[in-house]
Design an enzyme around this catalytic site. Structure first.
Site, short mmCIF file in Angstrom:
data_model
loop_
_atom_site.label_atom_id
_atom_site.label_comp_id
_atom_site.label_asym_id
_atom_site.label_seq_id
_atom_site.Cartn_x
_atom_site.Cartn_y
_atom_site.Cartn_z
N ASN A 58 86.41 4.80 -39.77
CA ASN A 58 85.55 5.98 -39.92
C ASN A 58 84.73 5.93 -41.19
O ASN A 58 83.56 6.30 -41.20
CB ASN A 58 86.40 7.26 -39.94
CG ASN A 58 86.60 7.80 -38.54
OD1 ASN A 58 85.90 7.41 -37.63
ND2 ASN A 58 87.56 8.68 -38.37
N GLU A 81 97.47 17.15 -25.60
CA GLU A 81 97.15 18.58 -25.72
C GLU A 81 95.80 18.84 -25.05
O GLU A 81 94.97 17.95 -24.96
CB GLU A 81 97.16 19.02 -27.18
CG GLU A 81 96.25 18.25 -28.11
CD GLU A 81 95.02 19.04 -28.45
OE1 GLU A 81 95.13 20.27 -28.55
OE2 GLU A 81 93.95 18.45 -28.56
N GLU A 110 85.36 -13.89 -21.37
CA GLU A 110 84.65 -14.77 -22.30
C GLU A 110 84.83 -14.31 -23.74
O GLU A 110 84.83 -15.11 -24.65
CB GLU A 110 83.15 -14.80 -21.97
CG GLU A 110 82.80 -15.83 -20.93
CD GLU A 110 81.30 -15.92 -20.74
OE1 GLU A 110 80.58 -16.15 -21.73
OE2 GLU A 110 80.85 -15.77 -19.60
N THR A 130 93.02 11.90 -42.19
CA THR A 130 93.21 13.22 -41.58
C THR A 130 94.67 13.62 -41.55
O THR A 130 94.99 14.73 -41.21
CB THR A 130 92.66 13.25 -40.15
OG1 THR A 130 93.27 12.17 -39.43
CG2 THR A 130 91.16 13.08 -40.13
#
Length: 449
Positions: free
Chosen positions: A206, A71, A254, A179
């Site tokens: 979060n 979007e 690495e 959410t």
């Protein structure tokens, strides 16, 4: 040069990328329009640019990055924001309709229309590289675009660029700050799909970052920009050795060689120190020893889990700024005497050090204090399996009632994919248990001799 292409998928990926490029520009002395600042021109030429930036004929630097979202809103903000002159307009790809928090829309229906356009742009950026080293993919697990389109992109990159390394930075759905309701579905489906395609996945949760912002920076209600700027510091530390000189430089491959003992166990835990607000900065000693110790405290980790209950398989300490190898070695020697830090017994030493002499930069008017040295720790620990088990139980609760499943099936997904993904994740949890248990069995064997 060893170039790296960053791919940012969905809202989380694009917004984290905004913070990262803002920081890279400050570190390399590039203005928002892509040209060098005057003082940067006067300084010694910097060859680290070319890892992340390509230079045009007239001295403008263009990030080797692609933004993709189903979007337009988030990418439109970049197109009209302060850094609109920095990015190549064709590398901003947005669709018309979003994935509506639905993995199946991102992976099958809506995503399918956009994927070829994105891969075409990736190919163009890759053709412009003399020695492409790999990809960094930024996306979230919970959203529809991040999970569905992110997984689709990883699959297609494996087909087109099989041997190139792919590192993921993924935003893991936080237990408290969800959410959307279907985050557990999206997360488990995307983990199942990308498990064999990603070489190394750095998870960020979060909630853990909210807590760091609240506790260490004194922000009452952190917003996404605060979180993303902190994540950007971590990403910058991980990529610093690719862009600047240091005494112990670390290359993309690495990371895998040192952190991933088995292909599936590629989810290192990330910790960063020091995170201090400008107000407190003057009162902190911030010695190498202190910083290193604070990385092992759960408070500074980017995922909510307790490594004191797990075992470490490998640890990378990436120092930057005013750090001499001697201090780093001394700090590690002290760590090895601590009983709380347990390594699996088949991996005795387990510390890899990286030092980059470029001190960390801070965004002007940002929340973080200016410090002369910092450390980012990447550790592969069995404790991160806690994150999976929390997610699995939520998945099971919903899936036992087949809640919300019709939205996925309606987009052309088969219900069998849910149980397949869930079994794969259960297998991943078992893998982690086995790795931790191996060391227990080993002790019995020794006793017999």
């Amino acid at each position: 040069m060893r170039e790296i292409i960053s791919l940012n998928v969905g809202q989380a990926g694009c917004q984290i990328a905004n913070s990262c490029w803002e920081l890279y520009c400050l570190e390399h002395g590039i203005q928002p329009d892509g040209y060098l600042t005057e003082e940067r021109k006067a300084a010694d030429p910097d060859h680290g640019f070319s890892t992340f930036f390509s230079e045009t004929g007239n001295g403008k630097y263009v990030p080797r990055t692609i933004y993709a979202d189903l979007e337009p809103n988030v990418i439109d903000e970049v197109r009209t924001g302060a850094y609109r002159g920095l990015f190549h307009p064709e590398h901003m790809i947005s669709g018309k309709e979003d994935a509506s928090n639905n993995y199946a829309r991102g992976h099958y229906t809506v995503g399918k229309e956009l994927i070829d356009q994105v891969l075409d742009k990736v190919r163009r950026v890759a053709d412009n590289c003399s020695g492409l080293q790999g990809f960094l993919v930024f996306h979230s697990f919970g959203g529809g675009t991040g999970s569905g389109f992110g997984a689709l992109l990883m699959e297609r990159l494996s087909v087109d660029y099989g041997k190139k390394s792919k590192l993921e930075f993924c935003v893991y759905p936080a237990p408290q700050t969800a959410t959307s309701v279907v985050e557990p579905y999206n997360s488990i489906l995307t983990t199942h799909t990308t498990l064999e395609h990603a070489d190394c996945s750095f998870m960020v949760d979060n909630e853990a970052i909210y807590d760091i912002c609240r506790r260490n920076l004194g922000l009452e209600r952190p917003n996404y920009e605060n979180l993303n700027r902190l994540i950007a510091q971590v990403v910058s530390s991980i990529t610093a050795s690719l862009r600047f000189d240091g005494s112990l430089n670390v290359d993309l491959n690495e990371f895998q060689t040192n952190l991933v003992p088995y292909p599936r166990i590629h989810f290192p835990l990330v910790a960063y120190a020091p995170v201090i607000s400008a107000a407190k900065a003057a009162h902190e000693a911030n010695s190498v020893q202190e910083m290193t110790m604070s990385c092992f405290e759960p408070n500074n980790q980017m995922v909510k889990c307790d490594p004191r209950h797990g075992k470490y398989m490998a640890t990378c300490l990436l120092y930057r700024g005013d750090v001499v190898p001697n201090d780093a070695h001394a700090a590690v020697a002290t760590l090895k005497t601590k009983r709380t830090i347990q390594f699996v017994d088949w991996c005795p030493t387990g510390f890899k050090l990286g030092i980059c002499y470029q001190p960390p930069h801070q965004v002007p008017n940002g929340d973080l204090a200016k410090v002369n040295r910092a450390v980012c720790m990447l550790s592969n620990t069995t404790a991160i399996a806690e994150a999976w088990s929390a997610l699995s139980s939520k998945f099971d609760l919903m899936y036992s009632k087949r809640a919300f499943v019709h939205w996925y099936v309606g987009e052309g997904m088969e219900e069998g994919e849910f149980s397949e993904a869930r079994e794969d994740l259960a297998a991943l949890e078992r893998d982690y248990e086995e790795v931790a248990a191996d060391s227990m069995e080993g002790e019995d064997v020794e006793a017999e001799y």
